[in-house]
Design a protein around this motif. Sequence first.
Motif, PDB file in Angstrom:
ATOM      1  N   ILE A 103       0.845  -1.189   0.000  1.00  0.00           N
ATOM      2  CA  ILE A 103       0.000   0.000   0.000  1.00  0.00           C
ATOM      3  C   ILE A 103       0.883   1.242   0.000  1.00  0.00           C
ATOM      4  N   GLY A 116      -4.831   9.670  -2.823  1.00  0.00           N
ATOM      5  CA  GLY A 116      -5.532   8.491  -2.348  1.00  0.00           C
ATOM      6  C   GLY A 116      -4.526   7.409  -2.016  1.00  0.00           C
ATOM      7  N   SER A 117      -4.977   6.166  -2.048  1.00  0.00           N
ATOM      8  CA  SER A 117      -4.110   5.028  -1.735  1.00  0.00           C
ATOM      9  C   SER A 117      -4.231   3.993  -2.838  1.00  0.00           C
ATOM     10  N   ALA A 146      -6.596  -2.217  -6.206  1.00  0.00           N
ATOM     11  CA  ALA A 146      -7.568  -1.286  -5.623  1.00  0.00           C
ATOM     12  C   ALA A 146      -6.996   0.119  -5.579  1.00  0.00           C
ATOM     13  N   LEU A 160      -8.027   3.522  -3.455  1.00  0.00           N
ATOM     14  CA  LEU A 160      -8.874   4.084  -2.407  1.00  0.00           C
ATOM     15  C   LEU A 160      -8.919   5.600  -2.546  1.00  0.00           C
ATOM     16  N   PRO A 161     -10.078   6.215  -2.292  1.00  0.00           N
ATOM     17  CA  PRO A 161     -10.219   7.666  -2.510  1.00  0.00           C
ATOM     18  C   PRO A 161      -9.431   8.536  -1.548  1.00  0.00           C
ATOM     19  N   SER A 162      -8.926   7.960  -0.450  1.00  0.00           N
ATOM     20  CA  SER A 162      -8.192   8.773   0.527  1.00  0.00           C
ATOM     21  C   SER A 162      -7.123   7.917   1.192  1.00  0.00           C
ATOM     22  N   ARG A 163      -6.374   8.562   2.132  1.00  0.00           N
ATOM     23  CA  ARG A 163      -5.314   7.856   2.856  1.00  0.00           C
ATOM     24  C   ARG A 163      -5.641   7.716   4.336  1.00  0.00           C
ATOM     25  N   GLU A 188     -10.487   4.445   5.853  1.00  0.00           N
ATOM     26  CA  GLU A 188     -10.595   3.922   4.491  1.00  0.00           C
ATOM     27  C   GLU A 188      -9.723   2.680   4.312  1.00  0.00           C
ATOM     28  N   VAL A 189      -8.493   2.725   4.815  1.00  0.00           N
ATOM     29  CA  VAL A 189      -7.585   1.589   4.692  1.00  0.00           C
ATOM     30  C   VAL A 189      -8.087   0.408   5.509  1.00  0.00           C
ATOM     31  N   LYS A 192     -11.168  -0.272   6.410  1.00  0.00           N
ATOM     32  CA  LYS A 192     -12.387  -0.825   5.820  1.00  0.00           C
ATOM     33  C   LYS A 192     -12.069  -1.786   4.683  1.00  0.00           C
ATOM     34  N   TRP A 193     -11.110  -1.408   3.826  1.00  0.00           N
ATOM     35  CA  TRP A 193     -10.766  -2.286   2.699  1.00  0.00           C
ATOM     36  C   TRP A 193     -10.103  -3.564   3.184  1.00  0.00           C
TER      37      TRP A 193
END
Length: 269
Positions: free
Chosen positions: A154, A166-167, A179, A181-184, A188-189, A191-192
């Motif tokens: 990541i 994002g990430s 993947a 992700l819309p943010s860092r 968010e991390v 949840k994924w």
Amino acid sequence: MNLQSLYKDWILLFSKINDSDIQLYLQANQSPNHCPSCQTISSRIHSRYWRTVKDLSILSLSVHLHVRSRKFFYDNTSCDQRIFTERQEKWWLPYARRTNRLSSFLKQLGFTLSAEAAHKVSVAYGTSISPDSFLYLIRKEELPSIGSPKIVGIDDWAFRKRHRYGSVICNLQTRKPIALLPSRTVEEVSKWLKAHPSIEIVTRDGSIEFAKGIKDGCPGAIQITDRWHLFHNLSQKVEQYVKRIFPHRISLSCRVKRRAEKVNSLYSI
């Protein structure tokens, strides 16, 4: 030029070659066709009509296929379909304006180059497609399943440099991104990672947010800091230590200064 050999599944009725394009008039050579609803064969023709499909260019000349398509009656009372148009899914999809091989070529251009560059290449090949059309082809493509990754990495991803980040998460076994992700953020991390419990090892940079997100979302996974950031952090610590130990200003003796000036003069020559 024997164009019939390029379209063996068709009957070539007429061809017209201009300076900029090739017009081919074709007709299917098979008689029956399958109902798209129940796949039952029907051979009773209802009517015929002309449709135009674009194909791969030949010698940088765009190719337009004018196909004489047929409509069939279907008398099976158990099926809701009464009239259907013959399908040629080997060559193009229903309602498509391009052949399958032309669509595959354009998709490869779109995924290999930027939209603007792909547009310029398509013009050179005699198949002019706008940049927006390339973006449409890319966005409607279905993403492959990522499966059950075990080792992932990541890192930051710039949607817009110095404005929005994002990430990006990559499968380190296949070396492919899986993947965005819309943010860092930690949420968010985390949840994924919770949605993918198969992960056993996660590599990351020195970000504290990534470390917390991995700990919350996948507490059993092993966290590994990548080599570049390890050496980067080590060099920073060594630099801070050297600055702290040595004085800020080191005065040179006159003899050392003369030798330095002499060496500089030799190199300047």
